[in-house]
Design an enzyme around this catalytic site. Sequence first.
Site, short mmCIF file in Angstrom:
data_model
loop_
_atom_site.label_atom_id
_atom_site.label_comp_id
_atom_site.label_asym_id
_atom_site.label_seq_id
_atom_site.Cartn_x
_atom_site.Cartn_y
_atom_site.Cartn_z
N ASN A 10 0.87 -1.17 0.00
CA ASN A 10 0.00 0.00 0.00
C ASN A 10 0.91 1.22 0.00
OD1 ASN A 10 -1.84 2.00 0.40
ND2 ASN A 10 -2.47 1.35 2.46
N TRP A 11 1.04 1.83 -1.17
CA TRP A 11 1.97 2.97 -1.30
C TRP A 11 1.38 4.27 -0.75
CZ3 TRP A 11 4.05 2.29 -7.04
CH2 TRP A 11 4.97 1.23 -7.06
N LYS A 12 0.10 4.25 -0.44
CA LYS A 12 -0.57 5.45 0.11
C LYS A 12 -0.34 6.67 -0.80
CE LYS A 12 -0.38 3.26 4.55
NZ LYS A 12 -0.31 3.35 6.00
N HIS A 96 -9.84 1.24 4.17
CA HIS A 96 -8.59 1.35 4.91
C HIS A 96 -8.81 2.26 6.12
CE1 HIS A 96 -4.51 2.50 5.99
NE2 HIS A 96 -4.15 1.36 5.43
N GLU A 98 -7.19 4.61 7.33
CA GLU A 98 -6.96 6.05 7.09
C GLU A 98 -8.16 6.67 6.40
OE1 GLU A 98 -3.16 5.60 5.18
OE2 GLU A 98 -2.30 4.99 7.10
N GLU A 166 -5.92 -5.01 10.14
CA GLU A 166 -4.91 -3.99 10.38
C GLU A 166 -5.20 -3.26 11.69
OE1 GLU A 166 -2.82 -2.75 6.64
OE2 GLU A 166 -4.64 -1.56 6.67
N GLY A 172 1.94 2.30 10.70
CA GLY A 172 2.88 3.41 10.59
C GLY A 172 3.55 3.78 11.90
N SER A 212 2.90 -2.15 10.31
CA SER A 212 4.34 -2.22 10.56
C SER A 212 4.93 -3.59 10.23
CB SER A 212 4.67 -1.82 12.00
OG SER A 212 4.26 -0.49 12.24
N GLY A 233 2.66 -1.07 4.31
CA GLY A 233 2.75 0.34 3.96
C GLY A 233 4.20 0.78 3.83
N GLY A 234 4.74 1.35 4.91
CA GLY A 234 6.09 1.94 4.90
C GLY A 234 7.15 1.07 4.23
P1 PGA Z 1 2.43 0.29 7.64
O1 PGA Z 1 1.00 0.51 6.92
O2 PGA Z 1 3.01 -0.97 7.10
O3 PGA Z 1 3.23 1.52 7.28
O4 PGA Z 1 2.16 0.21 9.12
C1 PGA Z 1 0.14 -0.56 6.67
C2 PGA Z 1 -1.14 -0.08 6.02
O5 PGA Z 1 -1.62 1.01 6.36
O6 PGA Z 1 -1.69 -0.76 5.13
#
Ligand code: PGA
Length: 249
Positions: A10-12, A96, A98, A166, A172, A212, A233-234
């Site tokens: 997930n590159w956001k 998601h 967010e 999640e 994050g 994470s 994500g990250g």
């Molecule tokens: P993260 O994000 O790996 O940076 O914690 C995961 C996500 O939001 O899908």
Amino acid sequence: MTRKKLLAANWKMNLDRAGTRDYFTKFLLEFKKNDRVEILFAGNFLILETMMDSAKSLGLRIAAQNVHFEESGAFTGEISWAMLSDIGVSEALIGHSERRQYFGETDELIAKKMQTAEKLKMRTVLCVGENLAERKSDQTFAVIRNQLAKNLAFVSHLEKVVIAYEPVWAIGTGLSATSEEAQVVHQMIRKQIEENFSKDAADKILILYGGSMNLKNVKELCSQRDIDGGLVGGASLKPEEFAKMYSSL
Ligand code: PGA
């Protein structure tokens, strides 16, 4: 039964077109595709076509990070499944945390998105998870049961659905759930799918862990019985690391 694994990036709100091309160049130096694990990248709308160009010949799946629940109409600023399909994308993340947290997406709205996706035969990664206060007050199971019941209320087939667990407190933050903490929730989710759909659906559905996940913890998390991969994500923004995560599964 043995389920195939899925590692999803997930590159956001990151990467432009040049950055995307550069990413895949670096990723491919490290990436060796295998039959055990599928791979998916979710990018912002403006780079999806570039991602498709890079991914087409390599068997990589490309997804949007969001999509509107209506098929067309007066919804300023939104993107429909038809627009995604036009560039060859037939998959999207839905709900998601967010989107729930910063853009006010409710369980009811997410349910409509899931309903439309099913109607149009599109693939989805439905995200659920508890926040820190809910975990601390022992509501994790109740919160997720409620999200799943509401989000899947109008869905009758799960062949095109992947679920991502999640925990919001792990996204994050560098604080990943332990593999045991994640496994109990994944097991609970699979049980609920069995109760609400069927044993066959529960056996087949992929349940990813997100929050994470990185090169250090991916193997341990994904070796749990009910953890079928990750939504990353990250760490997915580092092409070499993400390719190594893939190879480690
Ligand atoms: P993260 O994000 O790996 O940076 O914690 C995961 C996500 O939001 O899908």
